[in-house]
Each structure stands twice: as C-alpha cells, then as structure tokens.
Design a protein around this motif. Structure first.
Motif, short mmCIF file in Angstrom:
data_model
loop_
_atom_site.label_atom_id
_atom_site.label_comp_id
_atom_site.label_asym_id
_atom_site.label_seq_id
_atom_site.Cartn_x
_atom_site.Cartn_y
_atom_site.Cartn_z
N PHE A 183 -40.56 9.33 44.44
CA PHE A 183 -39.27 10.00 44.35
C PHE A 183 -39.06 11.04 45.46
O PHE A 183 -38.09 10.95 46.22
N PRO A 184 -39.96 12.02 45.62
CA PRO A 184 -39.74 12.97 46.72
C PRO A 184 -39.85 12.33 48.10
O PRO A 184 -39.13 12.70 49.02
N LEU A 185 -40.76 11.34 48.24
CA LEU A 185 -40.97 10.73 49.56
C LEU A 185 -39.74 9.95 50.02
O LEU A 185 -39.37 9.99 51.20
N LEU A 186 -39.11 9.21 49.11
CA LEU A 186 -38.01 8.33 49.50
C LEU A 186 -36.62 8.92 49.24
O LEU A 186 -35.65 8.53 49.89
N TYR A 187 -36.52 9.83 48.29
CA TYR A 187 -35.19 10.29 47.89
C TYR A 187 -34.91 11.76 48.22
O TYR A 187 -33.75 12.14 48.38
N ILE A 188 -35.93 12.58 48.25
CA ILE A 188 -35.67 14.02 48.46
C ILE A 188 -35.88 14.41 49.91
O ILE A 188 -35.10 15.19 50.47
N ALA A 189 -36.93 13.88 50.54
CA ALA A 189 -37.20 14.22 51.96
C ALA A 189 -36.14 13.53 52.81
O ALA A 189 -36.26 12.36 53.15
N LYS A 190 -35.08 14.25 53.14
CA LYS A 190 -33.98 13.66 53.90
C LYS A 190 -34.12 13.91 55.39
O LYS A 190 -34.65 14.89 55.81
N LEU B 8 -39.37 17.38 32.57
CA LEU B 8 -37.95 17.29 32.92
C LEU B 8 -37.49 18.56 33.63
O LEU B 8 -36.70 18.48 34.58
N GLY B 9 -37.99 19.70 33.19
CA GLY B 9 -37.67 20.97 33.86
C GLY B 9 -38.13 20.93 35.31
O GLY B 9 -37.39 21.33 36.22
N LEU B 10 -39.33 20.41 35.53
CA LEU B 10 -39.86 20.31 36.89
C LEU B 10 -39.03 19.33 37.73
O LEU B 10 -38.82 19.54 38.93
N LEU B 11 -38.55 18.28 37.07
CA LEU B 11 -37.70 17.30 37.78
C LEU B 11 -36.42 17.99 38.27
O LEU B 11 -36.00 17.79 39.42
N VAL B 12 -35.83 18.80 37.41
CA VAL B 12 -34.60 19.52 37.78
C VAL B 12 -34.88 20.44 38.99
O VAL B 12 -34.10 20.46 39.95
N VAL B 13 -36.01 21.11 38.97
CA VAL B 13 -36.37 22.00 40.09
C VAL B 13 -36.54 21.19 41.37
O VAL B 13 -36.05 21.59 42.44
N SER B 14 -37.19 20.03 41.27
CA SER B 14 -37.43 19.24 42.49
C SER B 14 -36.13 18.68 43.05
O SER B 14 -36.00 18.50 44.26
N VAL B 15 -35.14 18.40 42.18
CA VAL B 15 -33.84 17.92 42.67
C VAL B 15 -33.04 19.09 43.24
O VAL B 15 -32.35 18.95 44.26
N ALA B 16 -33.14 20.26 42.60
CA ALA B 16 -32.35 21.42 43.02
C ALA B 16 -32.89 22.06 44.32
O ALA B 16 -32.12 22.63 45.09
N GLY B 17 -34.20 21.92 44.56
CA GLY B 17 -34.84 22.55 45.72
C GLY B 17 -34.11 22.37 47.04
O GLY B 17 -33.79 23.35 47.72
N PRO B 18 -33.77 21.11 47.43
CA PRO B 18 -33.13 20.90 48.73
C PRO B 18 -31.77 21.58 48.88
O PRO B 18 -31.32 21.82 49.99
N PHE B 19 -31.11 21.90 47.76
CA PHE B 19 -29.79 22.54 47.85
C PHE B 19 -29.85 23.93 48.47
O PHE B 19 -28.85 24.44 48.96
N LEU B 20 -31.03 24.55 48.42
CA LEU B 20 -31.18 25.87 49.04
C LEU B 20 -31.17 25.77 50.56
O LEU B 20 -30.91 26.74 51.26
N GLY B 21 -31.51 24.56 51.06
CA GLY B 21 -31.48 24.34 52.51
C GLY B 21 -32.62 24.99 53.27
O GLY B 21 -32.55 25.13 54.48
N ILE B 22 -33.65 25.42 52.56
CA ILE B 22 -34.82 26.01 53.23
C ILE B 22 -35.95 24.98 53.21
O ILE B 22 -36.38 24.56 52.13
N ARG B 23 -36.39 24.58 54.40
CA ARG B 23 -37.34 23.48 54.52
C ARG B 23 -38.63 23.71 53.72
O ARG B 23 -39.10 22.82 53.02
N THR B 29 -40.89 22.43 46.42
CA THR B 29 -40.27 21.92 45.19
C THR B 29 -40.39 20.39 45.10
O THR B 29 -40.42 19.83 44.01
N ALA B 30 -40.46 19.72 46.24
CA ALA B 30 -40.57 18.26 46.19
C ALA B 30 -42.03 17.81 46.00
O ALA B 30 -42.36 17.16 45.01
N PHE B 31 -42.88 18.21 46.93
CA PHE B 31 -44.25 17.67 46.90
C PHE B 31 -45.21 18.50 46.06
O PHE B 31 -46.09 17.96 45.41
N GLY B 32 -45.03 19.84 46.08
CA GLY B 32 -45.86 20.69 45.22
C GLY B 32 -45.63 20.34 43.76
O GLY B 32 -46.57 20.16 42.99
N ILE B 33 -44.36 20.19 43.41
CA ILE B 33 -44.04 19.88 42.01
C ILE B 33 -44.47 18.46 41.65
O ILE B 33 -44.88 18.20 40.52
#
Lengths: 190, 123
Positions: A183-190, B8-23, B29-33
């Motif tokens: 999921f993060p590799l294919l969908y989040i890492a843009k 599910l809470g962690l999933l929400v955080v991993s989806v919300a993370g990129p919205f902050l725009g900080i690499r 939030t993506a790989f750590g979580i």
C-alpha cells in the motif's frame, strides 16, 4: 481415523500442519521481499517514476487495506471460535473472511480496468510492470487463501479438522502484511 | 477488536500523512507505520510471540537473506554510474521520463517507448 505418521509426528513441538504454513510463509518472505526490494531500489534510482505513480488511486488502495484488515479480524474470530470447538461459528467467520477477499478483488478489478483503459498497462513503463506484478502476485495469494478456506469450510462446519482454521488464518494474516507494505509503496509514495 | 481499531487508526494516519506535504513526515507515516502495522498483525493476529522460537528464527533468517540480496544489488541498481561503468539505458530512461512529463505528453508518450529500454541492464 488413521493418520499418516508425518501428520502426527512433530520434532519441533509445532503441529506439522502449522509448521508447514510457517515454512510457506518463510518462502513467501523471500518471494515478496525480492519483488518489493527490487521495486524499491528501482524506484529510488528512477525519479521519473513519480510521474507514473501519481496515477494510482490512493483511496482504492486505502479501502482495500481496510477490507483486508477487517478480513484478518474475521480470521482471528474464526480461530477463536475453533478454539472453543464451535465449528459452525468458525465456518461463518471464515465465510466473512472469504467475502473480504472477494470485495478486495472486486475493487482491484475496477481499479485495474480503469488504469488499463487509461493506457497504463503491464508494458507501458517499468513502474507499471512492477505495479501489476506485485499487486497481481498478491492478488493470486488472496485467491489461493479464499479457495483453501472454501475447501476446509465443510469439515470445519462439522467440527472436524478445526486446527486448519488457525493454519489458514496464519497464511491470511501474512497476505495482509504483504499488502500493508504494498500500500505505501504503490499508492502513497507519489 | 481493539487491535483492529488500532490498525484502522494507523491506516488513517498513513493516508493523512502525505496531505501535510512534508517528505520526512510522509516517509514516517507511510513506511514507519507499515512496519508498526506489520508488527501488530504478526504479534496479535498471528501470535508469533506465543509460537516456538524456531519460527521467529526462521522468519528473521529469511528477512536477513532478503536484506542481504537487496543490500548487495542496490548500488548497481540505484546508482547509474560509478568509477568505471555507466548505466546508459537507465540514464536515458530517466531523461525520457522527465522530458515526457515536462512536455506534458503524459503517460501515453512515455509508455511503450520507454519500456524496452527502461531496465538498467547495461553496465
């Protein structure tokens, strides 16, 4: 019922069926690890892939993560029911797990249809080759898990071979873990 | 059920993370979580901590082997040139991809053309 010696003997102290599942998972770690490791290395070496990865649907991926996590919960509940020797309840939760797998595949098929229609195919670009290979290999594992659950369900319902519920559960959770990384590799890492 | 809610809470955080725009935040939030989620599933759903240690050793060995493979190959794949070699195909693929994106030609222009040359095989 007479059982083969290999089924009852256990040098490790782990029931043979469960041990076999752990060995399957050990080999799967190398299979998926190889694919995901290769993807990661190429992704870091090819910044231009970001122009491709923006086209994957994060919401579909997130929804499918939710579906797989929920189906994993159903597998846990099936295991709990099997421990309590309630085969009917275990089979019911296994059915919910299969339904979770089905929803996952339906979402995936809509997603892929849309992407292929947009021109992103297996041969469009190396990013898409990895995308379809990794997600496709994972999808095959989802299908395999569903088929195995459907095969063991009739016996489980009759309170027979209840240890199989735990075994397939372990496999299903591993398939879930693979998706957690996909999921993060294919969908989040843009 | 509680573990499921945490996941599910962690999933929400991993989806919300990129919205902050900080690499860095997105990476965490993506790989750590993802690592945390995998740990939770392995421990609370697969009950790997209750299993014989043999299983943990087996799986960790596989992860280490995978890491060795990736670690050994990564310099060749991730770098496109070195002291006495140059990965011409990979460099061209990067250039082509960037040029196509800059020209706004989209994926159709890049697709097909890039595919046969994209694999960084020429060292």
């Amino acid at each position: 019922m007479q059982r083969p010696i290999a089924t009852t003997r256990s040098a490790t102290g782990i029931p043979t069926g469960r041990l076999a599942v752990w060995w399957v998972i050990a080999s799967e770690i190398v299979i998926f690890g190889g694919v995901l490791g290769s993807y990661l290395m190429h992704r870091l070496g090819h910044p231009e892939w970001s122009h491709q990865s923006i086209h994957t649907n994060t919401w579909a991926g997130a929804f499918n993560t939710f579906v797989l996590l929920t189906s994993s919960l159903c597998a846990v509940l099936a295991h709990q029911a099997a421990e309590a020797k309630d085969g009917k309840k275990a089979a019911r939760f296994l059915m919910f797990t299969v339904l979770g797998g089905l929803v996952f595949l339906i979402v995936k098929s809509f997603e892929w249809s849309h992407e292929i229609h947009e021109g992103f195919t297996l041969t469009s670009n190396t990013f898409w080759s990895f995308y379809y290979t990794a997600a496709g290999l994972h999808g095959l594992h989802v299908i395999a898990g569903m088929v195995i659950m459907l095969i063991i369900m009739p016996d489980v319902m009759k309170n027979k071979e209840l240890q199989r519920v735990e075994n397939i559960g372990i496999y299903w959770h591993f398939v879930d873990i693979v998706w957690i990384f996909l999921f993060p590799l294919l969908y989040i890492a843009k | 059920m509680k573990i499921w809610a945490i996941l599910l809470g962690l999933l929400v955080v991993s989806v919300a993370g990129p919205f902050l725009g900080i690499r860095v935040v997105t990476l965490i939030t993506a790989f750590g979580i993802a690592l945390v989620k995998a740990y939770i599933v392995a421990k609370y759903f697969m009950h790997i901590n209750l299993e014989r240690k043999f299983v943990t050793y087996l799986l960790v060995t596989m992860i280490v082997l995978m890491g060795l493979m990736v670690g050994a190959v990564s310099p060749d794949v991730m770098k496109h040139d070195g002291a006495r070699w140059e990965n011409v195909a990979a460099k061209k693929a990067v250039e082509r991809g960037e040029a196509a994106a800059a020209a706004g030609e989209g994926h159709h222009a890049e697709g097909g053309e890039a595919a046969p040359h994209a694999a960084p095989a020429e060292h």
